[in-house]
Structure formats: structure tokens, C-alpha cells
Enzyme design. Structure first.
Site, PDB file in Angstrom:
ATOM      1  NE  ARG A  45      15.780  -1.358 -16.890  1.00 62.99           N
ATOM      2  CZ  ARG A  45      16.343  -2.026 -17.482  1.00 62.99           C
ATOM      3  NH1 ARG A  45      16.534  -2.549 -18.592  1.00 62.99           N
ATOM      4  NH2 ARG A  45      18.194  -1.425 -16.455  1.00 62.99           N
ATOM      5  CE1 TYR A  97      -7.956   8.370 -19.891  1.00 69.28           C
ATOM      6  CE2 TYR A  97      -5.357   8.410 -20.485  1.00 69.28           C
ATOM      7  CZ  TYR A  97      -6.623   8.548 -19.771  1.00 69.28           C
ATOM      8  OH  TYR A  97      -5.925   9.374 -18.537  1.00 69.28           O
ATOM      9  CG  ASP A 169      -8.124   1.893 -24.034  1.00 67.79           C
ATOM     10  OD1 ASP A 169      -8.294   0.795 -23.024  1.00 67.79           O
ATOM     11  OD2 ASP A 169      -7.226   2.120 -23.729  1.00 67.79           O
ATOM     12  CE  LYS A 194      -8.239   5.355 -15.185  1.00 64.80           C
ATOM     13  NZ  LYS A 194      -8.248   5.953 -16.802  1.00 64.80           N
TER      14      LYS A 194
HETATM   15  C1  LIG Z   1      -6.965   6.037 -17.858  1.00 61.30           C
HETATM   16  C2  LIG Z   1      -7.204   5.855 -19.224  1.00 61.30           C
HETATM   17  C3  LIG Z   1      -5.747   5.571 -19.867  1.00 61.30           C
HETATM   18  C4  LIG Z   1      -4.777   6.084 -19.311  1.00 61.30           C
HETATM   19  O1  LIG Z   1      -4.082   4.963 -18.096  1.00 61.30           O
HETATM   20  P1  LIG Z   1      -3.536   5.426 -16.404  1.00 61.30           P
HETATM   21  O2  LIG Z   1      -2.922   4.826 -15.820  1.00 61.30           O
HETATM   22  O3  LIG Z   1      -4.219   6.361 -16.433  1.00 61.30           O
HETATM   23  O4  LIG Z   1      -1.857   6.091 -17.199  1.00 61.30           O
HETATM   24  C5  LIG Z   1      -5.841   4.786 -21.143  1.00 61.30           C
HETATM   25  N1  LIG Z   1      -7.606   4.701 -21.854  1.00 61.30           N
HETATM   26  C6  LIG Z   1      -8.190   5.102 -20.781  1.00 61.30           C
HETATM   27  C7  LIG Z   1      -9.370   4.481 -21.802  1.00 61.30           C
HETATM   28  C8  LIG Z   1      -8.442   5.301 -20.028  1.00 61.30           C
HETATM   29  O5  LIG Z   1      -9.557   5.346 -19.220  1.00 61.30           O
END
Ligand SMILES: *Cc1c(COP(=O)(O)O)cnc(C)c1O
Length: 396
Positions: A45, A97, A169, A194
């Protein structure tokens, strides 16, 4: 050094065995020579050699010093929010998001952390919304699903005057196209689920900061709360980062062609892609991103859920699914999928219309992608009924 060479060189050869691929240290704990005497690892962890390599690779890629890997993008977002205290306020991009919206408005609201949404495409809106309680500015650029682009440098300049942290982000742009730390951001975040993962097979989240103080605070929270990325999943992301640059460049080249095709079609009402001159933030995107990315959204002339559903069930190469950034093209209908939990009036105010469709343009040949979209647009004009769902027998 060329960026692709630098990425590949940042992934080390195993010093113990010479293994070219990074070893997966599938262990929860480590032998100690005496209590507290160890090789830098005592419990997974806290630290794991495979995860550590990923954390170093993403830090280098974003041009920062400290990287952290989490079990999902939302676990990474959660770690950043935990820097705050009761009474603090977050200023966030209005087209945030959906999962981040839910986390801020339902989970953290009850702990007295409030959030205010502004259209950050105009930095003046940010300046005006700042109060003494504002402690964090939350940006996504480009946003999901409307591809709004905010001027990160202008906003971080404003934030610095007020001693406010800025987290960006960077999921849609990826570190290949945009480096928020270089534009003044304090923290950069990825849903590595992604493009960084890139093959629709793993959930992961990443944070990078250039500050040792912030890095230590975030690391403390990561260890204290435990949403860490598993060794195997860390390995998957490292492996995918080897091909990140060539993948996202191909994704973007395809998306540009797809967007230019859609621009010619009379069935389209509004088209959102920062690589088109018609996009309201085209100039900012050109200035701060190397390429516009590969998410393309559009609404239909016949702006109804029904026509959108007809379209998304008529494509073959573009597969109907949540998520984005994988090799295979996907499409989704936010009104009935990602944004279903948002009341219709609020959704419409935010610009997510009933027929809005989001494409994640994949790595298939662009001509094939365009043909697929073309036949689905043509299908809008015939009156065949919409498909009903058929549950797979083994699951009923
Ligand atoms: C998918 C996504 C998230 C969240 O990520 P997860 O891996 O699904 O928890 C956050 N910000 C953006 C822009 C995303 O496309």
C-alpha cells in the site's frame, strides 16, 4: 532527446536480471533485515517496485517530480480533494466529468466542502468567482463531452495571486499534447483508464506534482486511504505508455478527418472539436495543445433522444459503450448514459442536448470510420424501428 526516445528510456531495464519488460512485483510485503531496515519497500500500500516505476514514468512525462498511481481516476481525484478542509470552496469548470460532479456534490458536500461551477473558458469568470474560501481550482481541458478549452496559463496566473491550488484533469489531452505543470498548474491528474491505458482493459488514475511539499501530502493521503494501483495494473499502464505517443497522434489524425467529414453533413446541428476553426476555443487550443485530441461530439438537427438512439445503434465500427481512449472506436449518448443522473433542465443548460453524441475516435482506418458514420447518418432518414435490448442468455 526526442520525446518518444525519452519515454522509452524512462522505463528502466530490470537491474537484477536484465529483463527488458518491467517485472511485476506481485507481493503485498517485503522481508526486513531488522525492524525498519529494508530496501525502501515495507508494504505494497505504501510502496511497490512496479507501481513506483509507473509513478516515476508519469512524473517524467508530465515534466514533474512526484507521481502517484491509484486504482481509478476517481480515487486520484478523491486524494486531491482530501487536501482540503471543512469550509473550503472549490471553483470548477462547469462541464466537469460526471463522476467528479457526483463526488464533489454528494460525497464532499456533506463534509462542508462546497463547489462552485463557472465557465472557465473565460478566465474573467474565474477571477470574479474567487472568494477568501476558494482553495482549489478544478480544470478539465478539453472537457467531457463538450470539448471546452480553458486558457490554463491565464487561470494559473490568477490563482497564484490568491494562493489557490490548481489541479488540471489532463485525461483528454494526454501529456503528449499538453503539459499543465509547464502552464503553471500545481497538480495534474489522469484517468489512465483512457488514453494512457489505451486498450480498454484497465482502470487507473495518476497524479503528478512538481512540488515536494504537495507530493509528500498527497503521498501521505494515498497511503493513509489506500486506493492504490495494483502491481499488474501498474504494469499494464507502463506497457501502454511505450506506445502512447504514436497512438494518440494517430487517434488525433483520424479525429481531424472524422470531424471534417461531419462538418459537411446536413444532419448535424452542432459540432464540437477543438481542431476545427469553427470551435469557439480553437485559438487557445492551438496555443496550449500540440494536437486537439480525438474526442468529437455533435448534436443532430432533429435534436431528440430518439434520433440519437437511432444513430448510436446504427454504427458498427463505433461501438456503443461508456469510456474512451482505446484502440477501438466507441460512441456514447450522454443524455441516457454518462449524464443520465443529471436533471434534464440542468443538462440542457450545460449544453448537453437530448441528441448529443460523443465519439471516441479509435485507431481503425479513418476512411472506414467515416463510412460507418456516413451509413448511420443515412439511416436517420429511413424509418426502421430502434433495436430493443436482448439480454445474453448466460446472464438471465
Ligand atoms: C473517466 C474520467 C475520469 C474518471 O476516471 P475513472 O478511471 O473512470 O475513475 C475522470 N476525468 C475524466 C476526464 C474522465 O474521462
Amino acid at each position: 532527446m526526442n520525446e518518444l526516445t525519452a519515454i522509452l528510456e524512462s522505463i528502466p531495464v530490470d537491474p537484477l536480471t536484465g529483463s527488458i519488460a518491467v517485472p511485476i512485483y506481485q507481493t503485498s510485503t517485503y522481508r526486513q533485515e531488522a525492524p525498519g531496515v529494508n530496501k525502501g519497500f515495507d508494504y505494497t500500500r505504501t510502496n511497490n517496485p512496479t507501481r513506483k516505476i509507473l509513478e516515476n514514468v508519469i512524473a517524467a512525462l508530465e515534466g514533474g517530480k512526484n507521481g502517484l498511481a491509484f486504482a481509478s481516476g476517481l480515487a486520484a481525484i478523491d486524494c486531491v480533494v482530501k487536501l482540503l478542509e471543512t469550509g473550503d470552496e472549490v471553483l470548477a469548470v462547469d462541464d466537469i466529468y460526471g463522476g467528479a460532479f457526483r463526488l464533489f456534490t454528494t460525497v464532499y458536500n456533506k463534509f462542508g466542502i462546497t463547489i462552485k461551477f463557472v465557465d472557465t473558458t473565460d478566465p474573467e469568470n474565474v477571477r470574479k468567482a474567487i472568494t477568501p474560501k476558494t482553495k482549489l481550482i478544478w480544470l478539465e481541458s478539453p472537457t467531457n463531452p463538450l470539448l471546452k478549452v480553458s486558457d490554463i496559463k491565464k487561470i494559473t496566473d490568477i490563482a497564484k495571486k490568491h494562493n489557490i491550488l490548481v489541479c488540471v484533469d489532463n485525461t483528454f489531452a494526454t501529456p503528449i499534447f499538453q503539459k499543465p505543470l509547464k502552464l503553471g498548474a500545481d497538480i495534474v491528474l489522469h484517468s489512465a483508464t483512457k488514453y494512457l491505458g489505451g486498450h480498454t482493459d484497465v482502470l487507473a488514475g495518476l497524479l503528478v506534482t512538481d512540488s515536494d511539499e504537495l507530493g509528500e501530502k498527497l503521498k501521505y493521503i494515498q497511503n493513509a486511504t489506500g486506493g492504490v494501483l495494483a502491481p499488474f495494473d501498474s504494469w499494464l499502464i507502463i506497457r501502454s505508455i511505450e506506445t502512447l505517443k504514436i497512438r494518440v497522434e494517430q487517434h488525433a489524425a483520424n479525429a481531424q478527418k472524422v470531424a471534417e467529414f461531419l462538418e459537411t453533413r446536413p444532419e448535424i446541428k452542432k459540432l464540437y472539436y477543438p481542431g476545427l476553426k469553427s470551435h469557439p476555443n480553437y485559438e487557445v487550443a492551438k496555443k496550449q495543445q500540440k494536437l486537439p485530441g480525438s474526442i468529437v461530439s455533435f448534436s443532430l438537427k432533429e435534436d431528440t433522444e430518439e434520433s440519437a438512439i437511432k444513430f448510436v445503434t446504427s454504427t458498427k465500427i463505433f461501438k456503443l459503450a461508456e469510456s474512451l481512449g482505446g484502440a477501438k472506436s466507441l460512441l456514447c449518448h450522454p443524455a441516457t448514459m454518462t449524464h443520465k443522473s443529471i436533471p434534464r433542465e440542468r443538462r440542457l443548460l450545460g449544453g448537453v442536448s437530448d441528441s448529443l453524441i460523443r465519439l471516441s475516435v479509435g485507431l481503425e482506418d479513418a476512411e472506414d470510420q467515416i463510412k460507418d458514420l456516413e451509413q448511420a447518418l443515412n439511416a436517420l432518414n429511413n424509418s426502421a424501428p430502434v433495436n430493443k435490448s436482448v439480454p445474453l442468455e448466460i446472464y438471465v
